[in-house]
Design a protein around this motif. Structure first.
Motif: not given
Ligand code: SF4
Length: 92
Positions: A23-24, A35, A43-45
């Protein structure tokens, strides 16, 4: 991300390591799992300037900006400005 980083982050998000990777993460043959962070794609986070996986973020984020290329032999920072620092790297 190291295997340990993946395990810690996936545990924090309550998903399996395999799910987390699919997913990431991206994979590069030279650096392994990472990432993806692009100039126009943070960043997705990163959420509200905070790191959603702060307690288990990768070593590269935990240690920023004290990376080998940015410090002298005494550990002092060689510069104060960085091109694209993630605000989440400093979040607690
Ligand atoms: S510190 Fe920033 S780049 Fe690192 S995982 Fe957190 S949000 Fe992503």
């Amino acid at each position: 991300m190291t295997d340990e980083d993946v395990i810690k982050a996936s545990t924090l998000l309550n998903i399996t390591s395999i799910e987390f990777i699919h997913k990431y993460l991206k994979h590069h043959e030279d650096i392994g799992l990472y990432i993806e962070v692009l100039e126009d794609k943070p960043c997705v986070f990163l959420k509200d300037n905070k790191c959603l996986i702060n307690d288990s973020k990768p070593e590269q984020c935990r240690t920023f900006p004290y990376w080998e290329e940015y410090v002298d032999k005494n550990g002092n920072l060689l510069r104060r400005k960085f091109d694209r620092p993630c605000p989440g790297a400093k979040s607690k």
